[in-house]
Write a protein that holds these residues in place. Structure first.
Motif, PDB file in Angstrom:
ATOM      1  N   LYS A 178       4.432   7.543   6.846  1.00 17.27           N
ATOM      2  CA  LYS A 178       3.700   8.127   5.722  1.00 17.27           C
ATOM      3  C   LYS A 178       3.558   7.079   4.611  1.00 17.27           C
ATOM      4  CE  LYS A 178       3.819  12.086   7.854  1.00 17.27           C
ATOM      5  NZ  LYS A 178       2.604  12.613   8.512  1.00 17.27           N
ATOM      6  N   TYR A 179       2.349   6.743   4.303  1.00 14.14           N
ATOM      7  CA  TYR A 179       2.064   5.759   3.255  1.00 14.14           C
ATOM      8  C   TYR A 179       0.596   5.919   2.868  1.00 14.14           C
ATOM      9  CZ  TYR A 179      -0.198   3.245   7.063  1.00 14.14           C
ATOM     10  OH  TYR A 179      -1.008   2.913   8.103  1.00 14.14           O
ATOM     11  N   ALA A 180       0.154   5.182   1.868  1.00 13.30           N
ATOM     12  CA  ALA A 180      -1.224   5.339   1.396  1.00 13.30           C
ATOM     13  C   ALA A 180      -2.056   4.064   1.511  1.00 13.30           C
ATOM     14  CB  ALA A 180      -1.216   5.820  -0.061  1.00 13.30           C
ATOM     15  N   GLU A 181      -1.448   2.914   1.275  1.00 12.60           N
ATOM     16  CA  GLU A 181      -2.201   1.657   1.196  1.00 12.60           C
ATOM     17  C   GLU A 181      -2.768   1.257   2.566  1.00 12.60           C
ATOM     18  OE1 GLU A 181       0.444  -0.579  -2.245  1.00 12.60           O
ATOM     19  OE2 GLU A 181       1.012  -0.794  -0.143  1.00 12.60           O
ATOM     20  N   TYR A 182      -4.061   0.964   2.620  1.00 14.67           N
ATOM     21  CA  TYR A 182      -4.728   0.466   3.828  1.00 14.67           C
ATOM     22  C   TYR A 182      -4.514   1.369   5.045  1.00 14.67           C
ATOM     23  CZ  TYR A 182      -4.701  -3.809   0.984  1.00 14.67           C
ATOM     24  OH  TYR A 182      -4.846  -4.724  -0.038  1.00 14.67           O
ATOM     25  N   LYS A 183      -4.250   2.632   4.809  1.00 21.85           N
ATOM     26  CA  LYS A 183      -3.886   3.530   5.911  1.00 21.85           C
ATOM     27  C   LYS A 183      -5.006   3.663   6.940  1.00 21.85           C
ATOM     28  CE  LYS A 183      -1.971   8.078   6.976  1.00 21.85           C
ATOM     29  NZ  LYS A 183      -0.839   7.516   7.727  1.00 21.85           N
ATOM     30  N   SER A 184      -6.245   3.756   6.469  1.00 20.82           N
ATOM     31  CA  SER A 184      -7.355   3.954   7.397  1.00 20.82           C
ATOM     32  C   SER A 184      -7.474   2.807   8.391  1.00 20.82           C
ATOM     33  CB  SER A 184      -8.661   4.123   6.610  1.00 20.82           C
ATOM     34  OG  SER A 184      -9.761   4.251   7.485  1.00 20.82           O
ATOM     35  N   SER A 185      -7.471   1.577   7.893  1.00 15.42           N
ATOM     36  CA  SER A 185      -7.674   0.432   8.782  1.00 15.42           C
ATOM     37  C   SER A 185      -6.463   0.193   9.676  1.00 15.42           C
ATOM     38  CB  SER A 185      -7.984  -0.825   7.965  1.00 15.42           C
ATOM     39  OG  SER A 185      -6.954  -1.111   7.048  1.00 15.42           O
ATOM     40  N   ILE A 186      -5.256   0.363   9.153  1.00 15.42           N
ATOM     41  CA  ILE A 186      -4.057   0.155   9.961  1.00 15.42           C
ATOM     42  C   ILE A 186      -3.967   1.207  11.065  1.00 15.42           C
ATOM     43  CG2 ILE A 186      -1.531   0.203   9.937  1.00 15.42           C
ATOM     44  CD1 ILE A 186      -1.653  -1.054   7.145  1.00 15.42           C
ATOM     45  N   SER A 187      -4.215   2.461  10.720  1.00 13.33           N
ATOM     46  CA  SER A 187      -4.159   3.536  11.722  1.00 13.33           C
ATOM     47  C   SER A 187      -5.229   3.345  12.790  1.00 13.33           C
ATOM     48  CB  SER A 187      -4.344   4.897  11.043  1.00 13.33           C
ATOM     49  OG  SER A 187      -3.283   5.176  10.158  1.00 13.33           O
ATOM     50  N   GLN A 188      -6.394   2.894  12.390  1.00 10.50           N
ATOM     51  CA  GLN A 188      -7.471   2.649  13.333  1.00 10.50           C
ATOM     52  C   GLN A 188      -7.049   1.625  14.379  1.00 10.50           C
ATOM     53  OE1 GLN A 188     -11.133   1.093  11.562  1.00 10.50           O
ATOM     54  NE2 GLN A 188     -11.280  -0.239  13.326  1.00 10.50           N
ATOM     55  N   LYS A 189      -6.382   0.563  13.930  1.00  8.94           N
ATOM     56  CA  LYS A 189      -5.949  -0.484  14.863  1.00  8.94           C
ATOM     57  C   LYS A 189      -4.832   0.006  15.769  1.00  8.94           C
ATOM     58  CE  LYS A 189      -7.397  -4.163  11.747  1.00  8.94           C
ATOM     59  NZ  LYS A 189      -6.984  -5.232  10.802  1.00  8.94           N
ATOM     60  N   LEU A 212     -14.284   4.262  -1.618  1.00  5.82           N
ATOM     61  CA  LEU A 212     -14.527   4.732  -0.266  1.00  5.82           C
ATOM     62  C   LEU A 212     -13.819   3.878   0.780  1.00  5.82           C
ATOM     63  CD1 LEU A 212     -18.350   5.573  -0.453  1.00  5.82           C
ATOM     64  CD2 LEU A 212     -16.424   7.161  -0.540  1.00  5.82           C
ATOM     65  N   ILE A 213     -13.478   2.645   0.432  1.00  7.02           N
ATOM     66  CA  ILE A 213     -12.862   1.744   1.399  1.00  7.02           C
ATOM     67  C   ILE A 213     -11.435   1.422   0.973  1.00  7.02           C
ATOM     68  CG2 ILE A 213     -15.065   0.737   2.110  1.00  7.02           C
ATOM     69  CD1 ILE A 213     -14.431  -1.641   0.329  1.00  7.02           C
ATOM     70  N   ASP A 214     -10.632   0.985   1.936  1.00  7.45           N
ATOM     71  CA  ASP A 214      -9.209   0.757   1.686  1.00  7.45           C
ATOM     72  C   ASP A 214      -8.975  -0.274   0.585  1.00  7.45           C
ATOM     73  OD1 ASP A 214      -8.311   2.610   3.482  1.00  7.45           O
ATOM     74  OD2 ASP A 214      -7.941   1.191   5.098  1.00  7.45           O
ATOM     75  N   GLY A 215      -9.746  -1.354   0.585  1.00  4.09           N
ATOM     76  CA  GLY A 215      -9.538  -2.399  -0.408  1.00  4.09           C
ATOM     77  C   GLY A 215      -9.710  -1.914  -1.823  1.00  4.09           C
ATOM     78  N   ASP A 216     -10.728  -1.084  -2.045  1.00  6.85           N
ATOM     79  CA  ASP A 216     -10.952  -0.538  -3.382  1.00  6.85           C
ATOM     80  C   ASP A 216      -9.888   0.491  -3.755  1.00  6.85           C
ATOM     81  OD1 ASP A 216     -13.226  -2.057  -3.968  1.00  6.85           O
ATOM     82  OD2 ASP A 216     -14.558  -0.645  -2.981  1.00  6.85           O
ATOM     83  N   LYS A 217      -9.437   1.259  -2.776  1.00  6.50           N
ATOM     84  CA  LYS A 217      -8.361   2.223  -3.037  1.00  6.50           C
ATOM     85  C   LYS A 217      -7.077   1.502  -3.456  1.00  6.50           C
ATOM     86  CE  LYS A 217     -10.088   5.653   0.276  1.00  6.50           C
ATOM     87  NZ  LYS A 217      -9.854   6.310   1.594  1.00  6.50           N
ATOM     88  N   GLN A 218      -6.777   0.406  -2.756  1.00  7.23           N
ATOM     89  CA  GLN A 218      -5.562  -0.334  -3.080  1.00  7.23           C
ATOM     90  C   GLN A 218      -5.670  -0.977  -4.463  1.00  7.23           C
ATOM     91  OE1 GLN A 218      -4.764  -3.799  -3.363  1.00  7.23           O
ATOM     92  NE2 GLN A 218      -2.586  -3.271  -3.613  1.00  7.23           N
ATOM     93  N   ALA A 219      -6.869  -1.471  -4.791  1.00  4.94           N
ATOM     94  CA  ALA A 219      -7.073  -2.071  -6.113  1.00  4.94           C
ATOM     95  C   ALA A 219      -6.839  -1.046  -7.210  1.00  4.94           C
ATOM     96  CB  ALA A 219      -8.488  -2.645  -6.210  1.00  4.94           C
ATOM     97  N   LEU A 220      -7.365   0.165  -7.003  1.00  7.40           N
ATOM     98  CA  LEU A 220      -7.175   1.219  -7.996  1.00  7.40           C
ATOM     99  C   LEU A 220      -5.701   1.612  -8.109  1.00  7.40           C
ATOM    100  CD1 LEU A 220      -8.387   3.235  -9.988  1.00  7.40           C
ATOM    101  CD2 LEU A 220      -8.751   4.811  -8.062  1.00  7.40           C
ATOM    102  N   ALA A 221      -5.014   1.677  -6.972  1.00  7.58           N
ATOM    103  CA  ALA A 221      -3.591   2.021  -7.000  1.00  7.58           C
ATOM    104  C   ALA A 221      -2.799   0.987  -7.799  1.00  7.58           C
ATOM    105  CB  ALA A 221      -3.047   2.115  -5.571  1.00  7.58           C
ATOM    106  N   GLU A 222      -3.131  -0.276  -7.652  1.00  6.90           N
ATOM    107  CA  GLU A 222      -2.448  -1.319  -8.412  1.00  6.90           C
ATOM    108  C   GLU A 222      -2.732  -1.176  -9.906  1.00  6.90           C
ATOM    109  OE1 GLU A 222      -2.870  -6.094  -9.155  1.00  6.90           O
ATOM    110  OE2 GLU A 222      -2.854  -5.435  -7.062  1.00  6.90           O
TER     111      GLU A 222
END
Length: 496
Positions: free
Chosen positions: A474-485, A350-360
């Protein structure tokens, strides 16, 4: 801002709501105990208060304990148990004094709390309904009692949250006609905060506004002045913070965000512990992060404690990823892949950190150890050490496009945080030119940081250009938090 942070922000606004309502000494003490996660002791006091005086504060505080338990534990059993008694508490609140400014306000906060509790468990539709209900209750109450400070503060926080909703959830705000921006909300909260020091009607407000400002500052404000003010408030209230695991959490995350790893670790290592406190396992995860950033040998112990004790789903994949990194740093490639296997099968995304971990984990390719070590040191604020590691390398030392780009990006980040602004700007531009069409976050975060640099310099036209550039990539990693900022940056520029 991740959902845990958002929910905790509203949690603190909830407590503000009752502080000036002629609380008995027992209720005041119960508030303090709840804030310090000493739930058993708080319930004992609330039981006594319930016998001595018939009001709605006691059941509301009892619900507050339940709500906080949901947020911290992410335990579905706790969530379902609390859900079973939800309507009973709501009826008690609705039966309160309709002529009081607390009447609609307490119902609004009750709905707000449940909206964020549901977000923890993916119940987005019901959460949206409750969020909408809370918003309009607050607006009605504001019309009736425009000078009611808790309501104004709650609306200010609501504006911040509405303005920071991720792109993929913007449709909810449009559908429900929720209006607000980050800049409006921060301004409202600042006005309320300025009044706290002279207002004796709200004895808990100091801790609560400090908690809110901590997360708002590093998630949504690019102003160095805001960082300085919040940091000073944290320093001034060190003793108060050390009594509360929640405030330790806020202070530690604040200092870690700004690369002040040693200060964060000091808070975490001195936090209150023991059987009288409700378990807050996330603090173990944070301790592991701080120790790993310093490349401590015992960092893995804290991640193991977290994954073995925590019953929720957040940061589990991230913790296993860190355990994999620790194995990799030790030269244990097999250990790395064993932990990556667990990343695939444990926790949630549900959160960016876990999404990035799974992608790795799914990529099957471990990070370059040299870049990993530099990244960790940088995250801890050890910029010289990180820079020294990178200085002996060149892009030709790496075989894969991602690693070559990451090398340039890491150098840009070191230049930036060491105050070498011209070098940072030129290197960030190289990252954008080389990686603007790639799937990684390096170019987007480079554009975000260029926006921050130009905003600080007062060049708002350039700042807007790079914030919009960040949102367009267009990218996937940490997109939610970066876009929010980036959206928060644009909101600030609108005010300026």
């Amino acid at each position: 801002m991740n959902k845990t942070i958002l929910a905790l922000l509203f949690l603190f606004m909830f407590q503000v709501s009752r502080a000036g309502n002629e609380l008995t000494p027992g209720q005041v003490e119960a508030y303090d105990l709840v804030l310090r996660l000493r739930f058993v002791d708080a319930r004992k006091l609330l039981k006594q208060e319930g016998k001595a005086k018939e009001d709605h504060i006691v059941p509301y505080l009892e619900h507050y304990i339940q709500f906080l338990s949901i947020l911290i534990s992410e335990d579905e059993k706790v969530f379902k148990s609390c859900s079973a008694g939800k309507e009973t508490i709501l009826r008690q609140l609705e039966a309160g004094n309709a002529g009081s400014p607390w009447h609609l306000y307490s119902q609004a906060m009750f709905n707000m709390q449940w909206a964020f509790a549901r977000l923890k468990f993916g119940e987005y539709t019901t959460a949206a309904v409750e969020m909408n209900r809370a918003y309009h209750l607050l607006m009605r109450n504001n019309d009736l009692y425009p000078g009611f400070a808790p309501n104004r503060a709650a609306l200010g926080l609501m504006k911040v949250l509405i303005g920071s909703v991720p792109d993929n959830y913007q449709w909810i705000t449009r559908l429900l006609a929720l209006h607000g921006s980050v800049s409006e909300g921060i301004n409202d909260l600042k006005l309320i905060t300025e009044a706290v020091s002279t207002d004796t009607n709200y004895p808990f407000l100091k801790a609560e506004t400090l908690f809110m400002l901590t997360f708002i500052t590093f998630n949504l404000s690019g102003a160095e002045a805001d960082r300085a003010i919040t940091g000073r408030l944290i320093d001034m209230n060190h003793e108060m913070i050390q009594r509360s695991p929640l405030l330790v959490y806020a202070a530690a995350v604040f200092h870690m965000h700004y690369g002040e790893n040693e200060t964060a670790l000091d808070y975490l290592e001195k936090r209150p512990v023991g059987a009288s406190y409700y378990p807050f396992h996330y603090l173990d995860y944070l301790t592991g992060l701080a120790k790993l950033n310093r490349l401590d040998e015992d960092a893995g112990i804290w991640f193991l404690r977290y994954v073995n004790a925590y019953k929720g789903g957040s940061f589990i994949k991230s913790a296993y990823q860190r355990l994999g990194w620790i194995a990799l740093l030790r030269g244990d490639t097999k250990g790395y892949y064993d932990y990556m296997f667990r990343v695939k099968h444990a926790g949630r995304t549900l959160i960016d950190g876990d999404k990035q971990a799974l992608a790795e984990a799914e990529s099957g390719r471990p990070p370059d150890v040299r870049l990993l070590r530099a990244r960790l040191l940088f995250d801890g604020g050890y910029y010289k050490q990180a820079g020294d590691l990178l200085s002996v390398l060149t892009p030709d030392d790496f075989n894969y496009p991602k690693e070559k780009l990451e090398y340039i990006y890491r150098k840009a980040r070191v230049y930036h945080l060491k105050g070498q602004e011209p070098m940072a700007i030129s290197t960030y531009l190289k990252v954008i030119d080389a990686g603007g069409t790639g799937p990684w976050y390096f170019a987007a975060n480079s554009a975000l940081n260029l926006g921050l640099i130009y905003e600080q310099k007062g060049d708002f036209r350039q700042a807007e250009y790079y914030y919009r550039k960040c949102l367009a990539l267009k990218y996937a990693e940490y997109k939610s938090s970066i876009s929010q900022k980036a959206r928060a940056g644009l909101n600030r520029l609108e005010k300026k």
